[in-house]
Every structure is written in structure tokens, then in C-alpha cells.
Enzyme design. Structure first.
Site, short mmCIF file in Angstrom:
data_model
loop_
_atom_site.label_atom_id
_atom_site.label_comp_id
_atom_site.label_asym_id
_atom_site.label_seq_id
_atom_site.Cartn_x
_atom_site.Cartn_y
_atom_site.Cartn_z
N SER A 133 0.35 -1.75 0.32
CA SER A 133 0.02 -0.14 0.46
C SER A 133 1.01 1.57 0.03
O SER A 133 0.74 2.29 -0.85
CB SER A 133 -0.73 0.27 1.15
OG SER A 133 -0.55 -0.19 2.73
N GLU A 134 2.39 1.36 0.91
CA GLU A 134 2.62 1.92 0.68
C GLU A 134 4.59 1.37 0.81
O GLU A 134 5.07 0.46 1.22
CB GLU A 134 2.70 3.34 1.61
CG GLU A 134 1.65 3.57 1.95
CD GLU A 134 0.36 4.02 2.48
OE1 GLU A 134 -0.89 4.77 1.76
OE2 GLU A 134 0.71 2.95 3.16
N VAL A 135 5.58 2.70 0.26
CA VAL A 135 7.32 2.40 0.11
C VAL A 135 7.92 3.67 0.89
O VAL A 135 6.93 4.97 -0.10
CB VAL A 135 7.61 1.59 -0.86
CG1 VAL A 135 8.77 2.23 -1.08
CG2 VAL A 135 6.48 0.54 -1.12
#
Length: 306
Positions: free
Chosen positions: A46-48
Site C-alpha cells: 500500500s506504501e513504500v
């Protein structure tokens, strides 16, 4: 730069392979914006996050957050996880790491407090970077179309479906039961229609929740963002913070210090526990903090050049 080191952690859990996975690039100097976006898409989380030297040396680092499709100004689990990863290091960019960190982000400064047990970092607490903002209400039919549920299962006793933000905007809506929450299934056409009619953009993230009558501050939630290639998110700290700030703002008391627990990701088999504290003074929410445990999962290198 021939390769790039990364660490992954599961956030808002103490159990490996539960919670919300995050990849952290602990030294992203020399990476272009396009390279950051490509790497985030490759991971598919979902995020990095990408850690860079701070612009102001009084701060710890500049942290950029990318979903699989775009950069976002703020998010909860990336901040908690990035702080956890950096806390394992003795220094960053030649400076020692303490227990208080400050991240420069597009939404503003994010303050972080590390929690240690026997000298080892186990969790982190972050402070939302922006005050609560409440946007337009959303018709029940729009919410129902997004997740293929009966509009009658949307509860409006406390509030109608509405946009809320403390740094990142979410549609939030209460449902009447855990059965209704479990039945929610994202419909891409519904999300596309919702985005075009409510935000006028290609972005619409939906946070659904249930509050038990006997324990209204122990909340169960799910978050869907298929337009951002995130069909469902196991833990969403920024949405949790926006929702909790809004719920406390609706209370009749002028002054409250409220602790709230949100359980998320259960239906995905990745149970997460998000702890929040909301302070309201003289009728206004003044402070929102998000806390969670983390557990390390992987370390590796991304090959950038042959």
C-alpha cells in the site's frame, strides 16, 4: 548507485506476516521521482517510503511516501514503520538516532517517539501533521455502490458518510454491524463513479467501521482504495486518525483526552491493532497521535544497474 538497500516490516502488529507490510529505502539519495514510483509499484505494498537527508538539520530526515500509483503527503503506517526501521540504526546520514525523530513530509513535520524494550525498538508513536478537516457529506448510495452493500446497512446516528483528513483525505462511513462490514466487497465501477462525482479526481479511498454499543472506543474497520491499486489495506493509520479526531470532535464535552483502539485487516487474515489518542480542548481537537508495534520481516537489495 548500483544497488539500493531496503528493509521490510509488518506494522501495527507484533506477529510477523500480520499487520500492514512496508518497504523502507533507508538511503534514497540519487533516486529520481520516477525511480521511486517504479520501485513502489514493483513492491505492490500500500506504501513504500524513501528516506533522504533533511532540508533542515534540526530534523531527522525527509521521508517521501509512495503508493503503487502516486506520492502521498502523509500516511500512518509508513511513518510508524519507517521510524521503527531507522530506530534499529545507530545513526542516519552521519548523525546519531535518538528516541525523538522529526520527519519532513509533504503534509508538514511529523513528530515521532520511539518505544524501546530492553534497549530494542518495538513500537513508535507519531503525531498527525495537520488539524482535522471535514469535507462534504457523501450520499449513502455512493458508499453502497463502492462496496456492494445495502444502503440501509449504513448507520447515520452519529454522522453521515463524510470526507475527513488530518493530512490525507478519506471517505468515512459507519456500518450497522460486523456482518455488514464483512460483506463489503469493492466494486471498481462504483469507486470510479464516486471519484468523478465527489472529488473530481481519480482518487477515492473509503474507510468503513463499526462501533460496538458496549465498547464504542474499540472500533473495527476496513479500508478500500482500488483506484490506487490497493484493493484493501490491512492497517490505515491516517484514516484511523481522521476518523477518531472526527468522532471526538462530535462529542458534547469541550475537553476530552480519549484513547481509542482500531482493529483492522481481520477479514484479510492480516490483523492489525492501531492505538490512538485524541486531545480536545475548548471544543477543538488539538492533538492526534497514532501508535503501533512493528516486527522486521526482510532485508535485501534492489539492483539498479547491471
Amino acid at each position: 548507485m548500483n544497488s539500493l538497500s531496503y528493509t521490510t516490516v509488518d506494522v501495527f502488529t507484533s506477529t510477523r506476516f500480520e499487520g500492514n507490510p512496508l518497504a523502507v529505502m533507508t538511503d534514497a539519495r540519487d533516486l529520481s521521482d520516477a525511480a521511486m514510483q517504479t520501485i513502489a509499484a514493483e513492491f505492490g505494498y500500500s506504501e513504500v517510503t524513501f528516506v533522504l537527508p533533511p532540508e533542515n538539520l534540526e530534523n531527522t530526515a525527509r521521508v517521501r511516501i509512495f503508493t503503487p500509483t502516486m506520492e502521498v503527503p502523509f500516511a500512518g503506517h509508513p511513518n510508524v514503520g519507517t521510524a521503527f526501521v531507522l530506530g534499529q540504526q545507530s545513526e542516519i546520514f552521519g548523525r546519531p538516532i535518538g528516541d525523538k525523530l522529526r520527519f519532513e513530509e509533504n503534509a508538514g513535520l511529523v513528530e515521532v517517539a520511539l518505544q524501546r524494550r530492553e534497549g530494542r525498538v518495538t513500537a513508535a508513536t507519531i503525531r498527525a501533521p495537520q488539524p482535522l478537516e471535514i469535507g462534504d457529506t457523501i450520499p449513502e448510495a455512493v458508499i453502497a455502490s463502492c462496496v456492494s452493500i445495502d444502503p440501509a446497512s449504513i448507520r447515520k446516528n452519529t454522522h453521515a458518510p463524510v470526507f475527513a483528513s488530518v493530512g490525507l483525505n478519506f471517505a468515512v462511513s459507519e456500518l450497522e454491524s460486523l456482518e455488514a462490514l464483512a460483506a463489503a466487497s469493492p466494486n471498481l465501477n462504483g469507486f470510479q463513479a464516486a471519484a468523478s462525482t465527489t472529488t473530481g479526481s481519480h482518487d477515492f479511498s473509503l474507510f468503513l467501521y463499526v462501533r460496538p454499543t458496549a465498547a464504542p472506543w474499540k472500533i473495527r474497520a476496513r479500508m478500500f482504495a482500488p483506484l490506487d491499486n490497493v484493493i484493501e489495506d490491512p492497517a490505515t493509520g491516517s484514516a484511523s486518525a481522521a476518523l477518531c479526531a472526527y468522532l471526538v470532535s462530535l462529542r458534547p464535552e469541550a475537553d476530552i483526552n480519549q484513547h481509542i483502539t482500531i482493529e483492522q485487516g481481520v477479514e484479510m487474515g492480516r490483523r492489525s491493532v492501531i492505538e490512538l489518542d485524541v486531545v480536545k480542548k475548548a471544543g477543538t481537537v488539538t492533538d492526534v497521535t497514532i501508535s503501533g508495534s512493528c516486527v522486521p520481516v526482510m532485508r535485501g537489495e534492489i539492483i539498479l544497474q547491471d
